[in-house]
Write an enzyme that holds these catalytic residues in place. Structure first.
Site, PDB file in Angstrom:
ATOM      1  N   PRO A 124      16.630  72.445  56.590  1.00 13.32           N
ATOM      2  CA  PRO A 124      16.196  73.783  56.133  1.00 13.32           C
ATOM      3  C   PRO A 124      14.842  73.748  55.425  1.00 13.32           C
ATOM      4  O   PRO A 124      14.005  74.632  55.621  1.00 13.32           O
ATOM      5  CB  PRO A 124      17.322  74.203  55.179  1.00 13.32           C
ATOM      6  CG  PRO A 124      18.516  73.437  55.645  1.00 13.32           C
ATOM      7  CD  PRO A 124      17.976  72.113  56.095  1.00 13.32           C
ATOM      8  N   TYR A 125      14.626  72.721  54.605  1.00 10.95           N
ATOM      9  CA  TYR A 125      13.343  72.576  53.917  1.00 10.95           C
ATOM     10  C   TYR A 125      12.213  72.371  54.922  1.00 10.95           C
ATOM     11  O   TYR A 125      11.150  73.002  54.819  1.00 10.95           O
ATOM     12  CB  TYR A 125      13.425  71.394  52.950  1.00 10.95           C
ATOM     13  CG  TYR A 125      12.105  70.958  52.368  1.00 10.95           C
ATOM     14  CD1 TYR A 125      11.502  71.676  51.335  1.00 10.95           C
ATOM     15  CD2 TYR A 125      11.450  69.823  52.849  1.00 10.95           C
ATOM     16  CE1 TYR A 125      10.289  71.270  50.795  1.00 10.95           C
ATOM     17  CE2 TYR A 125      10.243  69.407  52.306  1.00 10.95           C
ATOM     18  CZ  TYR A 125       9.664  70.140  51.287  1.00 10.95           C
ATOM     19  OH  TYR A 125       8.467  69.741  50.759  1.00 10.95           O
TER      20      TYR A 125
END
Length: 210
Positions: A124-125
């Site tokens: 996600p990052y």
């Protein structure tokens, strides 16, 4: 010719602010709350209180360029990753463009080019970084994107590399070396619309960030 540092209280941000101030580079450290001010004030570094999740456009007043090294951190969830690493970066790009600043220096990540290749918990990052980088490229804002490898707390060597081929596949770089690279880029105002991978290595900053 002041540089606004977004994410100044982070590990890279603090090191960069100390280096830039010692080098005589005018900077303004953007921090979230007054409790973070003493560290900067003790070193004579200007601060501004602003929050990426709120109204922060006043932080850009009288600044010429931006270093964005903010991050939601490893202890938050995907919601903060979206709000800070992605949407906060997008809003910062918009503010810099609207104010007519000369450059936007983005600290991204090497694996942001292919988020699915990153460890699952980091995807996600990396996806947020991928999208923020794409927005910056498409914005028309003159920019530099710095893509460090896996960050470590090793001492800064000021010797770096630009590819895995140079490091026998070692995908890491010290936060100190990232801070030194940012100082080099802040000074090198002729560099625009460039992207650099940064790893620990054997070459000088000037050679890798040319």
């Amino acid at each position: 010719m002041t540089t606004l540092v977004i994410g100044a209280n982070g590990q890279i941000g603090c090191q960069f602010c100390a280096l830039a101030h010692a080098a005589g580079e005018p900077i303004r450290a953007m921090i979230r709350h007054p409790g973070q001010q003493p560290w900067f004030e003790e070193r004579g570094i200007e601060t501004v209180i602003a929050d990426l999740e709120g109204d922060f456009t006043h932080a850009f007043d009288d600044c010429d360029q931006v270093v964005f090294t903010a991050g939601s951190g490893p202890h938050t969830g995907p919601d903060k990753t979206l709000l800070i690493d992605l949407y906060g970066a997008i809003r910062a790009v918009d503010a810099a463009r609207e104010r007519g600043l000369s450059r936007f220096l983005m600290v991204s990540a090497m694996r942001a080019e292919n988020p699915q290749a990153a460890p699952e918990k980091l995807r996600p990052y990396m996806a947020a970084k991928f999208a923020a980088d794409a927005y910056l490229r498409a914005s028309g804002m003159p920019h530099v994107i710095l893509k460090p490898g896996r960050l470590t707390d090793d001492p800064a060597s000021e010797r770096v590399a630009a590819s895995l081929e140079e490091t026998d596949g070692e995908n890491r770089v010290s936060r100190g070396n990232v801070a030194h690279a940012l100082l080099h880029l802040v000074k090198a105002r002729e560099l625009v619309d460039r992207e650099f991978v940064l790893l620990d290595g054997q070459r000088s900053m000037a050679e890798v960030l040319a």
